[in-house]
Design a protein around this motif. Structure first.
Motif, mmCIF file in Angstrom:
data_model
loop_
_atom_site.group_PDB
_atom_site.id
_atom_site.type_symbol
_atom_site.label_atom_id
_atom_site.label_comp_id
_atom_site.label_asym_id
_atom_site.label_seq_id
_atom_site.Cartn_x
_atom_site.Cartn_y
_atom_site.Cartn_z
ATOM 1 N N TYR A 203 7.158 -8.003 62.003
ATOM 2 C CA TYR A 203 5.868 -8.623 62.339
ATOM 3 C C TYR A 203 4.874 -7.533 62.700
ATOM 4 N N GLY A 204 3.599 -7.734 62.320
ATOM 5 C CA GLY A 204 2.620 -6.656 62.448
ATOM 6 C C GLY A 204 2.107 -6.420 63.861
ATOM 7 N N ASP A 205 2.149 -7.461 64.697
ATOM 8 C CA ASP A 205 1.549 -7.305 66.022
ATOM 9 C C ASP A 205 2.625 -7.487 67.106
ATOM 10 N N MET A 206 3.227 -6.358 67.465
ATOM 11 C CA MET A 206 4.383 -6.418 68.369
ATOM 12 C C MET A 206 3.985 -6.970 69.739
ATOM 13 N N LYS A 207 2.719 -6.711 70.144
ATOM 14 C CA LYS A 207 2.287 -7.199 71.474
ATOM 15 C C LYS A 207 2.335 -8.726 71.511
ATOM 16 N N VAL A 208 1.879 -9.348 70.430
ATOM 17 C CA VAL A 208 1.873 -10.815 70.389
ATOM 18 C C VAL A 208 3.307 -11.348 70.387
ATOM 19 N N LEU A 209 4.171 -10.693 69.603
ATOM 20 C CA LEU A 209 5.575 -11.141 69.564
ATOM 21 C C LEU A 209 6.240 -10.939 70.936
ATOM 22 N N GLU A 210 5.946 -9.814 71.569
ATOM 23 C CA GLU A 210 6.518 -9.562 72.905
ATOM 24 C C GLU A 210 6.029 -10.607 73.901
ATOM 25 N N SER A 211 4.718 -10.882 73.869
ATOM 26 C CA SER A 211 4.168 -11.865 74.814
ATOM 27 C C SER A 211 4.802 -13.229 74.578
ATOM 28 N N THR A 212 4.962 -13.582 73.314
ATOM 29 C CA THR A 212 5.541 -14.886 72.981
ATOM 30 C C THR A 212 6.977 -14.989 73.515
ATOM 31 N N THR A 213 7.784 -13.964 73.231
ATOM 32 C CA THR A 213 9.187 -14.030 73.674
ATOM 33 C C THR A 213 9.279 -13.939 75.207
ATOM 34 N N ASN A 214 8.374 -13.181 75.808
ATOM 35 C CA ASN A 214 8.390 -13.079 77.282
ATOM 36 C C ASN A 214 8.246 -14.455 77.913
ATOM 37 N N ILE A 215 7.361 -15.262 77.352
ATOM 38 C CA ILE A 215 7.160 -16.600 77.918
ATOM 39 C C ILE A 215 8.329 -17.523 77.569
ATOM 40 N N LEU A 216 8.663 -17.581 76.287
ATOM 41 C CA LEU A 216 9.649 -18.580 75.862
ATOM 42 C C LEU A 216 11.001 -18.369 76.534
ATOM 43 N N PHE A 217 11.444 -17.112 76.632
ATOM 44 C CA PHE A 217 12.798 -16.859 77.120
ATOM 45 C C PHE A 217 12.933 -16.925 78.641
ATOM 46 N N ARG A 218 11.845 -17.316 79.317
ATOM 47 C CA ARG A 218 12.020 -17.639 80.735
ATOM 48 C C ARG A 218 12.822 -18.926 80.880
ATOM 49 N N HIS A 219 12.815 -19.713 79.836
ATOM 50 C CA HIS A 219 13.518 -21.005 79.879
ATOM 51 C C HIS A 219 14.306 -21.151 78.587
ATOM 52 N N ARG A 220 15.298 -20.303 78.417
ATOM 53 C CA ARG A 220 15.997 -20.215 77.140
ATOM 54 C C ARG A 220 16.722 -21.500 76.761
ATOM 55 N N ASN A 221 17.071 -22.330 77.775
ATOM 56 C CA ASN A 221 17.821 -23.548 77.466
ATOM 57 C C ASN A 221 16.926 -24.783 77.306
ATOM 58 N N ARG A 222 15.631 -24.621 77.532
ATOM 59 C CA ARG A 222 14.692 -25.730 77.365
ATOM 60 C C ARG A 222 14.256 -25.846 75.917
ATOM 61 N N VAL A 223 13.710 -27.029 75.568
ATOM 62 C CA VAL A 223 13.161 -27.125 74.216
ATOM 63 C C VAL A 223 11.777 -26.486 74.199
ATOM 64 N N LEU A 224 11.424 -26.041 73.013
ATOM 65 C CA LEU A 224 10.175 -25.294 72.815
ATOM 66 C C LEU A 224 8.956 -26.074 73.330
ATOM 67 N N ARG A 225 8.931 -27.371 73.018
ATOM 68 C CA ARG A 225 7.779 -28.202 73.416
ATOM 69 C C ARG A 225 7.543 -28.111 74.930
ATOM 70 N N TRP A 226 8.625 -28.183 75.697
ATOM 71 C CA TRP A 226 8.527 -28.181 77.164
ATOM 72 C C TRP A 226 7.928 -26.853 77.657
ATOM 73 N N VAL A 227 8.405 -25.753 77.103
ATOM 74 C CA VAL A 227 7.945 -24.427 77.572
ATOM 75 C C VAL A 227 6.478 -24.211 77.187
ATOM 76 N N LEU A 228 6.147 -24.570 75.952
ATOM 77 C CA LEU A 228 4.761 -24.379 75.502
ATOM 78 C C LEU A 228 3.812 -25.202 76.362
ATOM 79 N N ASN A 229 4.208 -26.438 76.608
ATOM 80 C CA ASN A 229 3.379 -27.329 77.416
ATOM 81 C C ASN A 229 3.169 -26.784 78.818
ATOM 82 N N LYS A 230 4.259 -26.275 79.400
ATOM 83 C CA LYS A 230 4.199 -25.786 80.789
ATOM 84 C C LYS A 230 3.252 -24.595 80.919
#
Ligand code: SAM
Length: 277
Positions: A203-230
């Motif tokens: 992926y061309g923009d590592m900062k965006v990918l890092e930011s995305t994974t930083n947020i999502l993997f705070r709740h690795r067992n939750r569904v994506l919808r829940w984390v995005l919403n929160k």
């Protein structure tokens, strides 16, 4: 002067350590290599004539053997006492430069290979720096658990941010695993030698990918919808749905291709993502 790499024994390396009456500092993860297999495995994967950066010189044993295959070795050690011992061990080798400093802070020269029996206290930040600097190849002895994280895929317990960002930028292989007594004093864990070889980033923009994974993997067992919403609200959920990603997937199940789609669709929200990092 140390024996040839084919002849050196564990006793030779222990004797050298004992001669200097070292008092290893735990905080700096000072575990010195005493198993010649570790050294041989590393040396065998360093291309002849390459320029090497070593992180964590210790008393210079690995450095000594690296200097036999590399054209140049630049080695960084944070502990001034060890640096002075390494100067003695490495005396007479004119292709070695010793630098005293914190390898996470000081600038790195451009090299072909980075080699390290990694001080375990800095494993993750060191790997992140290797990626950011775009080092072409790295040979690292790290905790076996971290090696597992580096190579694991979606759904696996070890899968997470470090796996994704590393696999996006490097091909990774685990070359060997060593018992704790390969180092003195023995760490509490097994160690694995991993080889990282730089590839075209996923992926061309590592900062965006890092930011995305930083947020999502705070709740690795939750569904994506829940984390995005929160963290980012319903508009972010819609953007990801529109990108064709199933938002009912659990975070830990998301593969790199899906994470790239998610990162891309979250670009407009990147300001609010950055605030969460
Ligand atoms: N290379 C040696 C060997 O194989 O025996 C020593 C390996 S020991 C696991 C890690 C070394 O890294 C220690 O000598 C320690 O003092 C050094 N070290 C710890 N943190 C460091 C840092 N931030 N920058 C540079 N060296 C560091």
């Amino acid at each position: 002067m140390l024996p040839d790499i084919d002849a050196v024994t564990r006793d030779d390396l222990m004797r050298l350590i004992m001669r200097y009456r070292l008092k290893p500092i735990k905080r700096l993860s000072q575990h010195f290599v005493v198993d010649p297999t570790v050294i041989r495995d590393i040396i065998n994967h360093v291309p002849n004539g390459s320029k090497v950066l070593e992180v964590g010189t210790g008393i210079g044993v690995l450095t000594y053997y690296l200097a036999k295959v590399a054209s140049q070795v630049i080695t960084i050690e944070i502990d001034g006492k060890l640096m002075r011992i390494a100067e003695q061990v490495l005396r007479g080798l004119n292709n070695v430069s010793l630098i005293q400093g914190d390898a996470l802070r000081i600038p790195w020269p451009s090299v072909d290979v980075l080699v390290s029996n990694v001080p375990y206290s800095i494993t993750s930040p060191l790997i992140m720096r290797i990626i950011r600097e775009g080092v072409p190849m790295a040979l690292l002895t790290i905790q076996r658990e971290v090696a597992n994280r580096l190579v694991s895929g979606p759904g696996n317990d070890d899968y997470g941010r470090l796996s994704i960002i590393t696999q996006c930028n490097y091909s990774i292989s685990v070359l060997n695993t060593y018992t704790p007594d390969s180092f003195y004093p023995s760490p509490e864990v097994y160690s694995s030698l991993v080889m990282m070889t730089k590839k075209e980033p996923c992926y061309g923009d590592m900062k965006v990918l890092e930011s995305t994974t930083n947020i999502l993997f705070r709740h690795r067992n939750r569904v994506l919808r829940w984390v995005l919403n929160k963290y980012l609200g319903p508009d972010a959920v819609s953007a990801v749905v529109n990108a064709g990603v199933d938002v009912n997937t659990r975070v830990r199940q998301l593969g790199i291709d899906e994470l790239i789609k998610i990162a891309d669709s979250l670009r407009p929200f990147i300001g609010s993502i950055a605030n969460h990092n």
